[in-house]
Scaffold this motif. Sequence first.
Motif, PDB file in Angstrom:
ATOM      1  N   ASN A 130      11.316 -13.506   2.005  1.00  0.00           N
ATOM      2  CA  ASN A 130       9.946 -13.706   2.459  1.00  0.00           C
ATOM      3  C   ASN A 130       9.610 -15.190   2.548  1.00  0.00           C
ATOM      4  N   THR A 167       3.616  -3.346   4.507  1.00  0.00           N
ATOM      5  CA  THR A 167       4.271  -3.525   5.808  1.00  0.00           C
ATOM      6  C   THR A 167       3.266  -4.026   6.844  1.00  0.00           C
ATOM      7  N   VAL A 219      13.305  -6.728   5.898  1.00  0.00           N
ATOM      8  CA  VAL A 219      12.966  -6.925   4.481  1.00  0.00           C
ATOM      9  C   VAL A 219      13.711  -8.090   3.859  1.00  0.00           C
ATOM     10  N   THR A 246       5.825  -8.326  -0.628  1.00  0.00           N
ATOM     11  CA  THR A 246       5.864  -7.673  -1.933  1.00  0.00           C
ATOM     12  C   THR A 246       4.497  -7.763  -2.598  1.00  0.00           C
ATOM     13  N   HIS A 299      19.230  -3.748   9.553  1.00  0.00           N
ATOM     14  CA  HIS A 299      18.809  -3.423   8.185  1.00  0.00           C
ATOM     15  C   HIS A 299      19.693  -2.355   7.543  1.00  0.00           C
ATOM     16  N   SER A 306       4.673 -13.295  -1.139  1.00  0.00           N
ATOM     17  CA  SER A 306       5.255 -12.265  -1.996  1.00  0.00           C
ATOM     18  C   SER A 306       5.450 -12.717  -3.433  1.00  0.00           C
ATOM     19  N   VAL A 356       7.348  -7.718   5.887  1.00  0.00           N
ATOM     20  CA  VAL A 356       7.139  -7.017   4.617  1.00  0.00           C
ATOM     21  C   VAL A 356       6.712  -8.022   3.557  1.00  0.00           C
ATOM     22  N   LEU A 362       5.706  -2.484  -1.407  1.00  0.00           N
ATOM     23  CA  LEU A 362       5.962  -3.341  -0.261  1.00  0.00           C
ATOM     24  C   LEU A 362       4.940  -3.059   0.842  1.00  0.00           C
ATOM     25  N   LYS A 420      19.945  -7.090  -2.503  1.00  0.00           N
ATOM     26  CA  LYS A 420      18.751  -7.819  -2.057  1.00  0.00           C
ATOM     27  C   LYS A 420      19.059  -9.276  -1.770  1.00  0.00           C
TER      28      LYS A 420
END
Length: 446
Positions: free
Chosen positions: A399, A238, A396, A425, A311, A110, A423, A236, A376
């Motif tokens: 990463n 998936t 999410v 980025t 989540h 990511s 996920v 993003l 985040k």
Amino acid sequence: MPTAENVTLELTDIQSGALHERPSPYVGAYLMLRIDDPADGRELVRRLVDVVDSGVPSSDPGKDAWITVAFTYHGLKALGVPQTSLDSFSLEFREGMAARAEHLGDVGESSPEHWEKPFGTSDVHVAIAVLSPDAAHLEAVAERARRAHQELDGITVVWRQDCYQLPTGRTSFGFKDGIGQPTVEGSGRPPTNPHERPLKAGEIILGYPDETGELPPMPTPDVLGRNGTYVVFRKLHTKVAAYRQYLHAKAANRAEEAMLGAKMVGRWHDGTPLALSPDHGDPELGGDPHRNNDFLYGDDPRGFKCPVGAHARRANPRDSFDGESSVDTRLHRMIRRGTSYGPTLPDGVLEDDGADRGIIFVFVGAHIKRQFEFVKTQWLNDGIFIGAPNEADPLVGANGHATDFTIPQRPIRRRLQDVPPFVTTRGGEYFFAPSLSAMRWLADLP
């Protein structure tokens, strides 16, 4: 200065995308433009003022089609905004998302070096979002956007992403989305959660008191900052097949797969929250916007119904901290405008077909750092706030590495180990969506 108890939003000056839900169903497109000539850039803004809709509520279903325009720091600089004004924007906005990637957890696959170009460079200047309830409306609205940058040699379209609501009406992971949005005081939109009072306008729109009772820092001059808002844009990707493979390996049957997926997300596929129905989904409840957000977590402190690491609960803990800490969750609420892109992976398929599919995540708010970045980094990437330092959000979170996920149950909790990243980025940027009057000011820059 308006007080927190007496706020009237200047809806005719606020871009509609800041306050209005996207239509459902929807089709749309995101365009990224580069300004190579300041004069052409200002002419582009002058034309866009006429096609951007304001935040005044409309009873006309056809008005569900709208255009939103936003600018990066480099975009405002390319337009000729004075340096004193540029310096008045928030540090996060000025630095840009790529510079803050490691802080956000955008590492490994990511990291910006792997992003789709031109993300991660200084070539993204203007973002135009076009969303409509159907293809016919989209074409009509998109044509208005095209005319705005046609015959301007100093304007180049550098990136485009089409999006649409999947046939299931859910995300690529299979879950109903767009639930749990906060209501903004003065917006004229009713709340979907009767337990949550509307957010103070200054949490979302600059120029009004926020939840602290103060005015958020605002770009100068006043005409540039007031009625504007910050926008976070992230593409993003998936890994749907990997997600299904993991659940398949950890479950004895399809019913248990659905249960594990619901525990990770905090809702069943149909949108039913675990807080209201922990044992099974209820399509009627999940599809009712007046019921599927009508709940709190205070009666489930240990997460037997909805795991504290799920989540949805991480992203919006609601009343989880009431009476236990100094955390005020209302300071970290934000408006999300997520859309899906790419083809759906057919039900039951466990092998990756190589298609690019995922979610365009869009955040709208007045505080990039304490809203998007805080959620985040502190709630999604880190498990300290839930007492599980080594656990990230199972969907999410950070990463580049696997995580664990705990499901409280009696008599013995279940812990899923080595949950891989689902996920990745693919790119993103921080934008500022100015008011309509600010756009006129930008168009008239000398």
